[in-house]
Write an enzyme that holds these catalytic residues in place. Structure first.
Site, PDB file in Angstrom:
ATOM      1  N   ASP A 118      -5.228  -9.199   2.177  1.00 37.40           N
ATOM      2  CA  ASP A 118      -5.219  -7.804   2.773  1.00 37.40           C
ATOM      3  C   ASP A 118      -6.233  -7.864   4.383  1.00 37.40           C
ATOM      4  O   ASP A 118      -6.775  -6.975   4.327  1.00 37.40           O
ATOM      5  CB  ASP A 118      -5.288  -6.762   2.175  1.00 37.40           C
ATOM      6  CG  ASP A 118      -4.010  -6.267   1.441  1.00 37.40           C
ATOM      7  OD1 ASP A 118      -2.744  -6.799   1.966  1.00 37.40           O
ATOM      8  OD2 ASP A 118      -4.123  -5.591   0.629  1.00 37.40           O
ATOM      9  N   ASP A 177       4.963  -8.797   3.830  1.00 33.63           N
ATOM     10  CA  ASP A 177       3.301  -8.512   4.252  1.00 33.63           C
ATOM     11  C   ASP A 177       2.313  -8.878   4.787  1.00 33.63           C
ATOM     12  O   ASP A 177       1.266  -9.102   5.834  1.00 33.63           O
ATOM     13  CB  ASP A 177       2.802  -7.187   3.653  1.00 33.63           C
ATOM     14  CG  ASP A 177       3.864  -6.576   2.717  1.00 33.63           C
ATOM     15  OD1 ASP A 177       4.960  -7.005   2.307  1.00 33.63           O
ATOM     16  OD2 ASP A 177       3.660  -5.409   2.743  1.00 33.63           O
TER      17      ASP A 177
HETATM   18  N1  GLY Z   1       1.531  -3.513   0.999  1.00 33.05           N
HETATM   19  C1  GLY Z   1       1.804  -3.121   2.718  1.00 33.05           C
HETATM   20  C2  GLY Z   1       2.889  -2.187   1.987  1.00 33.05           C
HETATM   21  O1  GLY Z   1       2.746  -1.278   1.307  1.00 33.05           O
HETATM   22  O2  GLY Z   1       3.978  -2.397   3.284  1.00 33.05           O
END
Ligand code: GLY
Length: 412
Positions: A118, A177
């Site tokens: 992230d 993501d």
């Molecule tokens: N992991 C990022 C989201 O919940 O969109």
């Protein structure tokens, strides 16, 4: 005479629409500033307790009204500093710049945290925006360090960056993501001239394009790989309704991710991918008329299912950018306009309410029973980003402003 009248009327209605929309952006930023003042008071009150001193940024509001803050290692820590940068960008008021700097400082330590993918969400949205708006060399160094750390998670056999560690059911999970974290790598190549970051980003995007998408261009949330052979082991979901469903935010991440990859590479395959994803989203029979999706397009409880305003905000921001690259510009821009208008008119918190969050009705992780129909910080971030992009389009400025532009460097 009749033609003249018609032309005058047409021009008038065009001006009215544009003037209204620009006023809309201004109104939203007045609202956002008021709400952020309130949110900062909540932050102070949470941090007044010594036990909370290490908390960095707001994340959500629980159903009982509890204001939830998270440490810098949380994937959501970069959004609030990013919002403060957006407020500074729009208002040019140094008050917001000082606050943005202060909250960005709390996130910088993440530049060496190799336990997560992230990095982009945390470092690019905070430090990256800070560098874009100040050109402070310190921020540049943090971005480069963050990109180096993120690169350690890349597996060349698979051609992907690993998303999560320590998940018993998966060996090498990659989630859709993760496309958003590539922006940090493209930026690092622009800043250093070192094409290795660019190559990792492009390889990851290509692998995801091959493996995450179904024939209708909806995407799986998680692809699990064998790290030794690169073979796909599982195609599943984590936050969606079912393995074969289309989790709404995942579709929005894909749209945003491939639009951004086209900006960075000019590879037409990414543009086509973004357009295909947009087609899946906007022709989906389960997409409500207001264009704010249910949390998953395939939840069997629809229409009695929660919405995800964050997915709509992410898509709106992506569509403004995509509109500048595509022959479908008018359609994408009008959809983005509709989304930001609906979010502003129907999904905004009441001024002075919701402890300073901007948008209601997002869904974080429904299968986990968490953050359902709630205000969540990333919805607010992409809402403001979409509004800024809308504003730039009005001013005929590039919808995305890049740092130290040298887009050819990465292609060496
Ligand atoms: N992991 C990022 C989201 O919940 O969109």
């Amino acid at each position: 005479m009749r033609t003249k009248c018609f032309l005058v009327l047409a021009l008038f209605s065009l001006l009215t629409v544009n003037t209204y929309a620009q006023t809309d952006v201004a109104k939203a930023f007045v609202f956002a500033q008021k709400q952020t003042v309130l949110m900062l008071k909540e932050v102070d009150s949470v941090k007044a307790d010594a036990a909370n001193a290490a908390l960095a940024s707001p994340r959500t509001l629980e159903a009982d009204g509890k204001f939830v803050m998270v440490p810098s290692k949380d994937w959501c820590s970069g959004f609030f500093p990013g919002e403060l940068w957006f407020l500074y960008e729009y208002t040019q008021n140094d008050k917001w710049k000082d606050l943005a700097k202060k909250f960005t400082t709390n996130i910088e330590v993440e530049k060496t945290n190799g336990n997560t993918h992230d990095m982009g969400f945390k470092v690019y949205n905070s430090v990256g925006n800070g560098y874009r708006l100040t050109h402070d060399d310190h921020y540049k160094a943090v971005i480069i360090e963050g990109a180096k750390t993120l690169s350690t998670r890349f597996n060349p056999v698979i051609g992907s960056i690993k998303s999560w560690d320590n998940r018993k059911q998966w060996k090498f999970p990659v989630i859709i993501d993760n496309m958003l974290n590539l922006e940090l790598l493209f930026e690092a190549t622009r800043l250093t001239g070192d094409s290795s970051f660019y190559k990792i980003a492009v390889t990851h995007a290509n692998t995801a394009m091959k493996n995450h998408f179904r024939a209708d261009y909806s995407s799986y949330h998680v692809i699990d790989y064998d790290p030794e052979t690169g073979k796909i082991l599982h195609k599943q979901t984590h936050q969606g309704f079912a393995d074969e469903s289309a989790w709404a935010r995942g579709q929005a991440w894909g749209l945003y991710g491939y639009t951004m990859c086209y900006r960075e590479t000019h590879n037409k395959a990414y543009l086509q991918q973004a357009e295909n994803i947009a087609k899946f989203i906007f022709s989906n029979p389960n997409l409500p008329a207001d264009l704010v999706p249910y949390w998953d397009y395939n939840d069997t409880a629809i229409p009695n299912a929660p919405r995800d305003a964050s997915a709509a905000a992410i898509a709106a921001s992506a569509l403004y950018e995509l509109s500048t690259y595509s022959a479908n510009a008018k359609d994408y821009r009008s959809k983005a306009d509709k989304i930001v208008k609906v979010l502003s008119e129907k999904y905004q918190a009441k001024t002075g309410g919701s402890k300073g969050f901007l948008l209601l009705h997002s869904t974080g992780h429904k299968p986990n029973n968490s953050e359902i129909d709630a205000p969540i910080i990333y919805a607010d971030y992409y809402y403001l980003e979409a509004l800024l992009r809308k504003q730039r389009l009005f001013k005929d400025e590039p919808v995305v402003s890049l740092n130290s532009i040298n887009t050819d460097k990465g292609k060496k």
